[in-house]
Design a protein around this motif. Structure first.
Motif, PDB file in Angstrom:
ATOM      1  N   THR A 134       0.804  -1.216   0.000  1.00  0.00           N
ATOM      2  CA  THR A 134       0.000   0.000   0.000  1.00  0.00           C
ATOM      3  C   THR A 134       0.837   1.266   0.000  1.00  0.00           C
ATOM      4  O   THR A 134       0.409   2.276  -0.532  1.00  0.00           O
ATOM      5  N   THR A 135       2.034   1.208   0.588  1.00  0.00           N
ATOM      6  CA  THR A 135       2.814   2.434   0.696  1.00  0.00           C
ATOM      7  C   THR A 135       3.844   2.623  -0.405  1.00  0.00           C
ATOM      8  O   THR A 135       4.168   3.747  -0.738  1.00  0.00           O
ATOM      9  N   ILE A 136       4.358   1.535  -0.958  1.00  0.00           N
ATOM     10  CA  ILE A 136       5.413   1.658  -1.974  1.00  0.00           C
ATOM     11  C   ILE A 136       4.889   1.346  -3.366  1.00  0.00           C
ATOM     12  O   ILE A 136       5.023   2.126  -4.283  1.00  0.00           O
ATOM     13  N   THR A 137       4.299   0.183  -3.522  1.00  0.00           N
ATOM     14  CA  THR A 137       3.855  -0.216  -4.854  1.00  0.00           C
ATOM     15  C   THR A 137       2.693  -1.183  -4.786  1.00  0.00           C
ATOM     16  O   THR A 137       2.679  -2.091  -3.965  1.00  0.00           O
ATOM     17  N   SER A 138       1.719  -0.991  -5.630  1.00  0.00           N
ATOM     18  CA  SER A 138       0.606  -1.934  -5.706  1.00  0.00           C
ATOM     19  C   SER A 138       0.936  -3.091  -6.636  1.00  0.00           C
ATOM     20  O   SER A 138       0.159  -4.039  -6.745  1.00  0.00           O
ATOM     21  N   ALA A 139       2.105  -3.052  -7.307  1.00  0.00           N
ATOM     22  CA  ALA A 139       2.502  -4.125  -8.219  1.00  0.00           C
ATOM     23  C   ALA A 139       2.700  -5.447  -7.481  1.00  0.00           C
ATOM     24  O   ALA A 139       2.709  -6.504  -8.090  1.00  0.00           O
ATOM     25  N   LEU A 140       2.851  -5.397  -6.163  1.00  0.00           N
ATOM     26  CA  LEU A 140       3.007  -6.621  -5.384  1.00  0.00           C
ATOM     27  C   LEU A 140       1.674  -7.340  -5.191  1.00  0.00           C
ATOM     28  O   LEU A 140       1.633  -8.529  -4.930  1.00  0.00           O
ATOM     29  N   ASN A 141       0.563  -6.620  -5.325  1.00  0.00           N
ATOM     30  CA  ASN A 141      -0.754  -7.171  -5.005  1.00  0.00           C
ATOM     31  C   ASN A 141      -1.128  -8.397  -5.824  1.00  0.00           C
ATOM     32  O   ASN A 141      -1.842  -9.261  -5.328  1.00  0.00           O
ATOM     33  N   SER A 142      -0.686  -8.473  -7.071  1.00  0.00           N
ATOM     34  CA  SER A 142      -1.091  -9.580  -7.933  1.00  0.00           C
ATOM     35  C   SER A 142      -0.136 -10.773  -7.854  1.00  0.00           C
ATOM     36  O   SER A 142      -0.363 -11.776  -8.506  1.00  0.00           O
ATOM     37  N   LYS A 143       0.899 -10.674  -7.066  1.00  0.00           N
ATOM     38  CA  LYS A 143       1.918 -11.722  -7.014  1.00  0.00           C
ATOM     39  C   LYS A 143       1.713 -12.646  -5.813  1.00  0.00           C
ATOM     40  O   LYS A 143       1.201 -12.238  -4.786  1.00  0.00           O
ATOM     41  N   THR A 144       2.128 -13.879  -5.995  1.00  0.00           N
ATOM     42  CA  THR A 144       2.176 -14.828  -4.890  1.00  0.00           C
ATOM     43  C   THR A 144       3.639 -14.921  -4.484  1.00  0.00           C
ATOM     44  O   THR A 144       4.498 -15.272  -5.295  1.00  0.00           O
ATOM     45  N   ILE A 145       3.916 -14.581  -3.242  1.00  0.00           N
ATOM     46  CA  ILE A 145       5.284 -14.523  -2.732  1.00  0.00           C
ATOM     47  C   ILE A 145       5.371 -15.435  -1.515  1.00  0.00           C
ATOM     48  O   ILE A 145       4.579 -15.298  -0.582  1.00  0.00           O
ATOM     49  N   VAL A 146       6.318 -16.368  -1.544  1.00  0.00           N
ATOM     50  CA  VAL A 146       6.506 -17.277  -0.414  1.00  0.00           C
ATOM     51  C   VAL A 146       7.936 -17.142   0.089  1.00  0.00           C
ATOM     52  O   VAL A 146       8.889 -17.270  -0.684  1.00  0.00           O
ATOM     53  N   PHE A 147       8.065 -16.866   1.377  1.00  0.00           N
ATOM     54  CA  PHE A 147       9.364 -16.817   2.040  1.00  0.00           C
ATOM     55  C   PHE A 147       9.655 -18.186   2.649  1.00  0.00           C
ATOM     56  O   PHE A 147       8.745 -18.859   3.128  1.00  0.00           O
ATOM     57  N   LEU A 148      10.927 -18.552   2.654  1.00  0.00           N
ATOM     58  CA  LEU A 148      11.335 -19.743   3.379  1.00  0.00           C
ATOM     59  C   LEU A 148      12.714 -19.522   3.958  1.00  0.00           C
ATOM     60  O   LEU A 148      13.516 -18.760   3.431  1.00  0.00           O
ATOM     61  N   GLY A 149      12.955 -20.172   5.049  1.00  0.00           N
ATOM     62  CA  GLY A 149      14.262 -20.138   5.680  1.00  0.00           C
ATOM     63  C   GLY A 149      14.501 -21.475   6.346  1.00  0.00           C
ATOM     64  O   GLY A 149      13.568 -22.099   6.842  1.00  0.00           O
ATOM     65  N   ALA A 150      15.731 -21.921   6.326  1.00  0.00           N
ATOM     66  CA  ALA A 150      16.082 -23.190   6.963  1.00  0.00           C
ATOM     67  C   ALA A 150      16.762 -22.903   8.295  1.00  0.00           C
ATOM     68  O   ALA A 150      17.569 -21.986   8.395  1.00  0.00           O
ATOM     69  N   MET A 151      16.416 -23.674   9.300  1.00  0.00           N
ATOM     70  CA  MET A 151      17.058 -23.501  10.598  1.00  0.00           C
ATOM     71  C   MET A 151      18.536 -23.885  10.521  1.00  0.00           C
ATOM     72  O   MET A 151      19.372 -23.292  11.174  1.00  0.00           O
ATOM     73  N   ASN A 152      18.845 -24.885   9.705  1.00  0.00           N
ATOM     74  CA  ASN A 152      20.231 -25.283   9.459  1.00  0.00           C
ATOM     75  C   ASN A 152      20.500 -25.099   7.978  1.00  0.00           C
ATOM     76  O   ASN A 152      19.862 -25.755   7.157  1.00  0.00           O
ATOM     77  N   PRO A 153      21.412 -24.214   7.608  1.00  0.00           N
ATOM     78  CA  PRO A 153      21.677 -23.935   6.196  1.00  0.00           C
ATOM     79  C   PRO A 153      22.065 -25.188   5.416  1.00  0.00           C
ATOM     80  O   PRO A 153      22.544 -26.172   5.984  1.00  0.00           O
ATOM     81  N   PRO A 154      21.868 -25.152   4.091  1.00  0.00           N
ATOM     82  CA  PRO A 154      22.139 -26.318   3.248  1.00  0.00           C
ATOM     83  C   PRO A 154      23.570 -26.851   3.348  1.00  0.00           C
ATOM     84  O   PRO A 154      23.806 -28.018   3.107  1.00  0.00           O
ATOM     85  N   ARG A 155      24.524 -26.023   3.711  1.00  0.00           N
ATOM     86  CA  ARG A 155      25.905 -26.497   3.788  1.00  0.00           C
ATOM     87  C   ARG A 155      26.134 -27.430   4.973  1.00  0.00           C
ATOM     88  O   ARG A 155      27.130 -28.110   5.061  1.00  0.00           O
ATOM     89  N   PHE A 156      25.173 -27.473   5.914  1.00  0.00           N
ATOM     90  CA  PHE A 156      25.291 -28.369   7.060  1.00  0.00           C
ATOM     91  C   PHE A 156      24.778 -29.754   6.690  1.00  0.00           C
ATOM     92  O   PHE A 156      23.866 -29.894   5.872  1.00  0.00           O
ATOM     93  N   LYS A 157      25.354 -30.774   7.318  1.00  0.00           N
ATOM     94  CA  LYS A 157      24.944 -32.151   7.035  1.00  0.00           C
ATOM     95  C   LYS A 157      23.478 -32.375   7.401  1.00  0.00           C
ATOM     96  O   LYS A 157      22.721 -32.938   6.633  1.00  0.00           O
ATOM     97  N   ASP A 158      23.094 -31.963   8.586  1.00  0.00           N
ATOM     98  CA  ASP A 158      21.720 -32.142   9.045  1.00  0.00           C
ATOM     99  C   ASP A 158      20.948 -30.856   8.802  1.00  0.00           C
ATOM    100  O   ASP A 158      20.870 -29.992   9.674  1.00  0.00           O
ATOM    101  N   THR A 159      20.384 -30.740   7.610  1.00  0.00           N
ATOM    102  CA  THR A 159      19.677 -29.520   7.238  1.00  0.00           C
ATOM    103  C   THR A 159      18.230 -29.829   6.884  1.00  0.00           C
ATOM    104  O   THR A 159      17.919 -30.914   6.378  1.00  0.00           O
TER     105      THR A 159
END
Length: 147
Positions: free
Chosen positions: A73-98
């Motif tokens: 609403t404050t910067i751009t309405s171009a985001l309104n039509s997009k589907t945006i998914v955030f993800l983060g891993a607790m253990n980064p991919p470089r770790f064995k147990d990720t």
């Protein structure tokens, strides 16, 4: 810095049609500033893609998602039509147990099924931005509870 780790995760999963991968900011999420989040919002708004997956450090992922939600609403309405998914891993991919390969696959599935909006993939669920809080001391993110 090399290629983003998500490329290897997708290759290992047998993905043959690689999505477009754009490196926007490679900082520890604790070092992100408003200028970085503005830059991210501008890049997403300018992108022709309607579905966008964002790999992000878990420490401030909910803050960046909230920033984009506010930016609709404050910067751009171009985001309104997009589907945006955030993800983060607790253990980064470089770790064995990720948990990164699971998180990437889960988030990609959600990206295909969700309606336009800003979402966070976490703990086996897909939560709308604004409904997640980070609990750094416990090293987890969780849905906000209403009081």
């Amino acid at each position: 810095m090399g290629d983003p780790q998500v490329i290897e995760i997708l290759k290992d999963a047998g993905i043959t049609k690689m999505p477009t991968i754009t490196r926007i900011c490679q900082k520890d999420s604790l070092e992100l500033e408003e200028a970085d989040r503005n830059h991210l919002a501008e890049e997403i708004a300018a992108s022709p893609a309607e579905k966008i997956l964002i790999t992000h450090g878990t420490d401030t992922m909910s803050e960046t998602a909230q920033f984009l939600l506010d930016a609709q609403t404050t910067i751009t309405s171009a985001l309104n039509s997009k589907t945006i998914v955030f993800l983060g891993a607790m253990n980064p991919p470089r770790f064995k147990d990720t948990d990164a390969p699971f998180k990437v696959g889960f988030a990609l599935g959600g990206l295909q099924a969700l309606p336009p909006g800003i979402w966070i993939a976490m703990r086996g669920g897909l939560c709308p931005a604004g409904s997640v809080q980070n609990k750094a001391a416990a090293n987890v993110s969780e849905e906000k509870t209403s009081t």
